[in-house]
Enzyme design. Structure first.
Site, PDB file in Angstrom:
ATOM      1  N   LYS A 103       0.813  -1.211   0.000  1.00 32.30           N
ATOM      2  CA  LYS A 103       0.000   0.000   0.000  1.00 32.30           C
ATOM      3  C   LYS A 103       0.851   1.267   0.000  1.00 32.30           C
ATOM      4  O   LYS A 103       0.312   2.376  -0.057  1.00 32.30           O
ATOM      5  CB  LYS A 103      -0.938   0.002   1.215  1.00 32.30           C
ATOM      6  CG  LYS A 103      -1.968  -1.124   1.209  1.00 32.30           C
ATOM      7  CD  LYS A 103      -2.863  -1.052   2.430  1.00 32.30           C
ATOM      8  CE  LYS A 103      -3.750  -2.281   2.568  1.00 32.30           C
ATOM      9  NZ  LYS A 103      -4.777  -2.396   1.516  1.00 32.30           N
ATOM     10  N   CYS A 154     -13.855  -5.490   3.378  1.00 31.16           N
ATOM     11  CA  CYS A 154     -13.379  -6.271   4.537  1.00 31.16           C
ATOM     12  C   CYS A 154     -13.723  -5.565   5.843  1.00 31.16           C
ATOM     13  O   CYS A 154     -12.911  -5.504   6.768  1.00 31.16           O
ATOM     14  CB  CYS A 154     -11.874  -6.530   4.450  1.00 31.16           C
ATOM     15  SG  CYS A 154     -11.404  -7.553   3.051  1.00 31.16           S
TER      16      CYS A 154
END
Length: 406
Positions: A224, A361
């Site tokens: 990320k 999620c």
């Protein structure tokens, strides 16, 4: 270095998707990789591919130096006191699971409490659910305000002397909420609890100093933050890591192996069983070099500007609901009335625009928001206001299309 110059370092951005210039707005899921990172990984495999810590030959020594050099870059990047406090993992999920499996199960007892929030990623919920089940502890949630923020008064009321672990995300991957981790840590420590921070959405985007935050554990992922997939970091205070037992056993993490008993290496290697993620660590080190060259303050300022611009422009679309606080990290999560987020993302993809759609999620948070799914546009150092304009234009087309169809 301006955004136009930065974008030239990301080869994947120079392409068309469905005949349209790619607009990549899904960096909260994974960021794109700049040439210095790609070249660092390529160079490792081309020039000095070897295992680490084991051989005395030239390639092995060079690989070990690069691997441990990346650990030092991580230590400096997050302000840890020692390289012994930096554990390489497969990612944030593995790092949090390591803490839960090792520290959690050894230190939590029946009647104890584990405190988390409704905005946690599944990776910071399920491990604690399992610890609670296995130990007889109680799982508690800090309530959220209507805008998706946390009040410290609610933290004070939720955390008690029975609380052993407080696990909280630094930045919500859905709401963009930036949590007051330092203050939460103060409350937790006052009650004798340790603090576990999910830094997956903060470390790539802002300066982080784990000693200033005074968190006990901090986890994040390389992919990320312009680094490769499959590499992450667990930071832990040395006194806590020293007490903890490994959860993976085998080569690399041992000191002495007898027929019936074995002993472990010192930190950090006792938690890195097997051949480590060598290329991943080297790539992460290159990503840190890159981010420091750009400047974390510059990145944070750029993303804040993009987020505020996106909020202003999206607010012009009737029937579009935005979730989360006004002051946020660089992402915007939304829904269009009467249109499923998957349909929104499909139409946007036809326009060359990549966004995330689903529950992210974070199903407990979706339930709290009273939705089943949302669409999310997330920004990074290579995004522009023109790309947000393209998003807004495409969303207006999406709304018109589904209004016409139905």
């Amino acid at each position: 270095m301006n955004v136009k110059e930065l974008r030239q370092l990301f080869p994947i951005l120079d392409q068309k998707v469905n005949g349209k210039p790619l607009v990549y707005l899904d960096s909260a899921a994974t960021s794109q990789k700049p040439l210095p990172v790609i070249e660092a990984i390529d160079n490792y495999y081309r020039q000095y591919n070897s295992n680490v810590h084991r051989g005395v030959h030239t390639l092995g020594t060079k690989a070990t130096d690069a691997y441990e050099g990346a650990r030092e870059k991580v230590r400096r990047f997050i302000g840890a006191a020692s390289m012994e406090e930096i554990i390489f993992t497969r990612g944030t999920t593995t790092a949090i699971n390591l803490v839960a499996a090792s520290y959690g199960r050894a230190n939590v007892r029946p009647g104890d409490e584990i405190v988390i929030t409704y905005m946690e990623h599944h990776s910071n919920i399920i491990p604690w659910q399992q610890v609670a089940k296995q130990t007889g502890a109680t799982l508690k949630y800090i309530p959220l305000q209507p805008d998706g923020t946390i009040r410290l008064e609610d933290v004070e009321q939720t955390v008690t002397p029975n609380t052993k672990i407080v696990a909280v995300t630094h930045v919500s991957n859905v709401l963009g909420t930036i949590n007051p981790v330092k203050e939460i840590a103060q409350i937790a420590h006052k009650n004798g609890a340790v603090v576990v921070v999910d830094g997956a959405q903060s470390t790539p985007h802002m300066k982080v100093n784990v000693q200033e935050l005074d968190c006990d554990f901090y986890a994040f992922s390389g992919h990320k933050m312009c680094g490769p997939t499959g590499i992450g970091v667990l930071y832990g205070k040395k006194r806590l890591l020293d007490q903890m037992e490994p959860v993976e056993f085998g080569g690399e993490m041992i000191d002495f192996v007898g027929l019936y008993e074995s002993t472990w290496k010192e930190l950090p290697w006792k938690f890195e069983g097997g051949t480590p993620i060598i290329a991943g660590a080297i790539g992460l080190g290159a990503a840190i070099d890159f981010l420091e060259q750009v400047g974390l303050d510059h990145i944070a300022e750029h993303e804040h500007r993009l987020a505020q611009y996106a909020l202003e422009q999206l607010a012009t679309i009737d029937g579009l609901t935005i979730y989360g606080p006004k002051e946020r990290a660089g992402l915007v999560t939304f829904n269009i009335d009467g249109v499923h987020p998957h349909d929104v993302a499909t139409v946007l993809d036809a326009e060359g625009i990549a966004v995330r759609a689903g529950h992210h999620c974070a199903q407990p948070l979706m339930k709290w928001l009273n939705v089943t799914a949302t669409a999310r546009a997330s920004f990074y150092l290579y995004n522009t206001e023109e790309e947000i304009d393209a998003l807004v234009s495409a969303l207006k087309k999406t709304k018109e299309y589904f209004s016409y169809v139905f």
